[in-house]
Scaffold this motif. Structure first.
Motif, PDB file in Angstrom:
ATOM      1  N   PHE A  52       0.837  -1.210   0.000  1.00  0.00           N
ATOM      2  CA  PHE A  52       0.000   0.000   0.000  1.00  0.00           C
ATOM      3  C   PHE A  52       0.864   1.250   0.000  1.00  0.00           C
ATOM      4  N   ARG A  53       1.884   1.261   0.843  1.00  0.00           N
ATOM      5  CA  ARG A  53       2.729   2.460   0.894  1.00  0.00           C
ATOM      6  C   ARG A  53       3.500   2.648  -0.407  1.00  0.00           C
ATOM      7  N   SER A  54       3.960   1.566  -1.003  1.00  0.00           N
ATOM      8  CA  SER A  54       4.665   1.680  -2.283  1.00  0.00           C
ATOM      9  C   SER A  54       3.760   2.232  -3.370  1.00  0.00           C
ATOM     10  N   ALA A  55       2.474   1.895  -3.308  1.00  0.00           N
ATOM     11  CA  ALA A  55       1.532   2.364  -4.324  1.00  0.00           C
ATOM     12  C   ALA A  55       1.277   3.863  -4.216  1.00  0.00           C
ATOM     13  N   LEU A  56       1.548   4.447  -3.056  1.00  0.00           N
ATOM     14  CA  LEU A  56       1.327   5.883  -2.879  1.00  0.00           C
ATOM     15  C   LEU A  56       2.406   6.733  -3.528  1.00  0.00           C
ATOM     16  N   GLN A  57       3.511   6.103  -3.943  1.00  0.00           N
ATOM     17  CA  GLN A  57       4.672   6.870  -4.395  1.00  0.00           C
ATOM     18  C   GLN A  57       4.397   7.736  -5.609  1.00  0.00           C
ATOM     19  N   ASN A  58       3.473   7.333  -6.474  1.00  0.00           N
ATOM     20  CA  ASN A  58       3.227   8.067  -7.713  1.00  0.00           C
ATOM     21  C   ASN A  58       2.074   9.060  -7.618  1.00  0.00           C
ATOM     22  N   LEU A  59       1.465   9.199  -6.440  1.00  0.00           N
ATOM     23  CA  LEU A  59       0.365  10.144  -6.290  1.00  0.00           C
ATOM     24  C   LEU A  59       0.914  11.559  -6.092  1.00  0.00           C
ATOM     25  N   PRO A  60       0.367  12.553  -6.778  1.00  0.00           N
ATOM     26  CA  PRO A  60       0.815  13.935  -6.571  1.00  0.00           C
ATOM     27  C   PRO A  60       0.279  14.496  -5.267  1.00  0.00           C
ATOM     28  N   ALA A  61       0.947  15.516  -4.759  1.00  0.00           N
ATOM     29  CA  ALA A  61       0.534  16.120  -3.493  1.00  0.00           C
ATOM     30  C   ALA A  61      -0.864  16.712  -3.566  1.00  0.00           C
ATOM     31  N   GLU A  62      -1.248  17.241  -4.739  1.00  0.00           N
ATOM     32  CA  GLU A  62      -2.557  17.883  -4.846  1.00  0.00           C
ATOM     33  C   GLU A  62      -3.720  16.899  -4.780  1.00  0.00           C
ATOM     34  N   SER A  63      -3.430  15.587  -4.744  1.00  0.00           N
ATOM     35  CA  SER A  63      -4.493  14.595  -4.598  1.00  0.00           C
ATOM     36  C   SER A  63      -4.963  14.445  -3.161  1.00  0.00           C
ATOM     37  N   VAL A  64      -4.227  14.997  -2.196  1.00  0.00           N
ATOM     38  CA  VAL A  64      -4.527  14.737  -0.786  1.00  0.00           C
ATOM     39  C   VAL A  64      -5.903  15.235  -0.339  1.00  0.00           C
ATOM     40  N   PRO A  65      -6.310  16.487  -0.619  1.00  0.00           N
ATOM     41  CA  PRO A  65      -7.605  16.938  -0.071  1.00  0.00           C
ATOM     42  C   PRO A  65      -8.770  16.042  -0.459  1.00  0.00           C
ATOM     43  N   ARG A  66      -8.856  15.665  -1.719  1.00  0.00           N
ATOM     44  CA  ARG A  66      -9.948  14.797  -2.163  1.00  0.00           C
ATOM     45  C   ARG A  66      -9.605  13.331  -1.934  1.00  0.00           C
ATOM     46  N   GLY A  67      -8.342  12.978  -2.111  1.00  0.00           N
ATOM     47  CA  GLY A  67      -7.941  11.582  -1.960  1.00  0.00           C
ATOM     48  C   GLY A  67      -8.107  11.072  -0.549  1.00  0.00           C
ATOM     49  N   ALA A  68      -7.944  11.948   0.461  1.00  0.00           N
ATOM     50  CA  ALA A  68      -8.091  11.512   1.851  1.00  0.00           C
ATOM     51  C   ALA A  68      -9.490  10.976   2.111  1.00  0.00           C
ATOM     52  N   SER A  69     -10.510  11.699   1.655  1.00  0.00           N
ATOM     53  CA  SER A  69     -11.881  11.248   1.888  1.00  0.00           C
ATOM     54  C   SER A  69     -12.189  10.004   1.063  1.00  0.00           C
ATOM     55  N   GLU A  70     -11.615   9.908  -0.132  1.00  0.00           N
ATOM     56  CA  GLU A  70     -11.860   8.725  -0.959  1.00  0.00           C
ATOM     57  C   GLU A  70     -11.219   7.483  -0.344  1.00  0.00           C
ATOM     58  N   ILE A  71      -9.993   7.611   0.126  1.00  0.00           N
ATOM     59  CA  ILE A  71      -9.329   6.468   0.761  1.00  0.00           C
ATOM     60  C   ILE A  71     -10.075   6.051   2.020  1.00  0.00           C
ATOM     61  N   ARG A  72     -10.541   7.008   2.790  1.00  0.00           N
ATOM     62  CA  ARG A  72     -11.305   6.694   4.002  1.00  0.00           C
ATOM     63  C   ARG A  72     -12.564   5.896   3.660  1.00  0.00           C
ATOM     64  N   GLU A  73     -13.237   6.294   2.595  1.00  0.00           N
ATOM     65  CA  GLU A  73     -14.459   5.590   2.217  1.00  0.00           C
ATOM     66  C   GLU A  73     -14.155   4.228   1.611  1.00  0.00           C
ATOM     67  N   ILE A  74     -13.144   4.163   0.773  1.00  0.00           N
ATOM     68  CA  ILE A  74     -12.785   2.893   0.129  1.00  0.00           C
ATOM     69  C   ILE A  74     -12.364   1.860   1.168  1.00  0.00           C
ATOM     70  N   ALA A  75     -11.568   2.309   2.152  1.00  0.00           N
ATOM     71  CA  ALA A  75     -11.074   1.397   3.186  1.00  0.00           C
ATOM     72  C   ALA A  75     -12.093   1.159   4.296  1.00  0.00           C
TER      73      ALA A  75
END
Length: 363
Positions: free
Chosen positions: A47-70
């Motif tokens: 999981f941590r290795s998969a995060l390596q290619n995500l841009p920083a600007e994905s965090v605001p929206r990505g945080a809520s998506e990851i919370r819901e997905i997980a």
């Protein structure tokens, strides 16, 4: 800021997601494993290795998506009713009095649980982490925890950042800084200590050297805004001459030339309301800027000459503006440059030189 790339949504009702499909799958698998208290080191590492290619600007929206997905929302995702406080942490395997906890066995699980819907879990996640952020997404995620709405999470994140954020790689910090610098005006919950942690991370010499290389190269997004914001402190001033002469983006060259020739750095801080008509209650929004004088040695004639002959009219206009401001102390070299700009193909540049000529003639 640039819009993060979007992908197919695999697990929620959203049509699109800023989280790549492989990260979605790993987040769901790790979230389910966490609920079943059967987390493996291989899955956490994947999981941590998969995060390596995500841009920083994905965090605001990505945080809520990851919370819901997980399935880490407070409203659902748990297999049995649980209470709050100590019983809640025990049900999630997070009781610090129990030596055999999931986070103690797998500290990097905190890179998922920092997005949990419970402040108790986010706090435990930040206290468990023992490694520095390794990519721009992780850097931005930690900074957003510094701004968490729960005070204890902010405190735990500040303690973590003081030890580990300031030691993150220059590449991860510099890339995330292009997103985080403009966000600093909007992250309002953090205190001076948390802000100091972020500034200490960004203004390291090796990070500023890496940012100089980023500013020299073409890139998308509001690069000029980031350059103005990094100039709030004098640490980056030594790179301005390099940017003025060699940056690929006209916006970067223009800001560097303006800062050097005008002797001051200027950056946006917000808006204020200004009266247009008090009788009818009409106001307008006016941008506010702060400034800082710069004091570095550089070749004025070299920078001015390069600006006057720059291929971008944006930069040439700044050269013309400087000639106007120095019209009472024009040197022979400056007068020669005004001749170069007098027949410029840009009407904005020509009009400035025309104003310069009229002002000198009427003096």
């Amino acid at each position: 800021m640039p819009r993060p790339p979007e992908y197919c949504d695999l697990f929620t009702y959203r049509k699109r997601s800023v989280v790549p499909e492989n990260v979605q799958e790993l987040a769901r698998e790790l979230g389910v494993s966490f609920q079943r208290k059967k987390v493996s080191a291989e899955l956490v590492s994947a999981f941590r290795s998969a995060l390596q290619n995500l841009p920083a600007e994905s965090v605001p929206r990505g945080a809520s998506e990851i919370r819901e997905i997980a399935q880490m929302n407070m409203a659902y995702g748990h297999r049995e009713p649980i209470g709050l406080g100590t019983r809640f942490l025990q049900a999630l395997g997070l009781n610090h009095k129990n030596g055999d906890t999931l986070l103690q066995d797998h500290p990097d699980l905190g890179w998922l649980l920092m997005f949990h819907g419970s402040g108790y879990v986010r706090q435990a996640a930040m206290e468990a982490l023992t490694t520095s952020p390794s990519c721009p997404f992780e850097v931005a995620a930690v900074v957003y925890r510094l701004n968490d709405w729960v005070r204890n999470v902010r405190t735990a994140s500040t303690t973590y950042g003081r030890e580990f954020l300031v030691t993150a790689s220059a590449e991860a910090i510099s890339e995330s800084a292009f997103f985080l610098l403009p966000q600093m005006n909007f992250l309002s919950r953090w205190d001076d200590q948390a802000l100091s942690v972020l500034q200490d991370s960004i203004y390291r010499t090796e990070v500023l050297d890496e940012m100089r290389e980023q500013f020299l190269a073409p890139r998308r997004g509001k690069v000029g805004q980031s350059l103005r914001l990094i100039l709030q402190r004098a640490d980056f001033d030594i790179h301005l001459e390099n940017l003025a002469l060699d940056a690929r983006l006209p916006t970067v060259r223009a800001i560097a030339v303006e800062t050097l020739l005008m002797g001051r750095a200027r950056w946006f801080v917000g808006y204020r309301r200004e009266w247009v008509n008090k009788v009818y209650g009409i106001t307008r929004r006016v941008a506010e800027f702060e400034t800082r004088n710069i004091e570095i040695d550089f070749e004025v004639e070299e920078i001015l000459g390069a600006a006057a002959r720059d291929k971008s009219s944006l930069v040439r206009r700044i050269a013309a503006d400087l000639l106007i401001s120095k019209r009472e102390q024009l040197t022979a070299e400056m007068a020669e440059l005004s001749d170069v700009l007098r027949n410029d193909k840009s009407s904005a540049v020509r009009s400035r030189i025309d104003f310069l000529d009229r002002t000198i003639a009427s003096a």
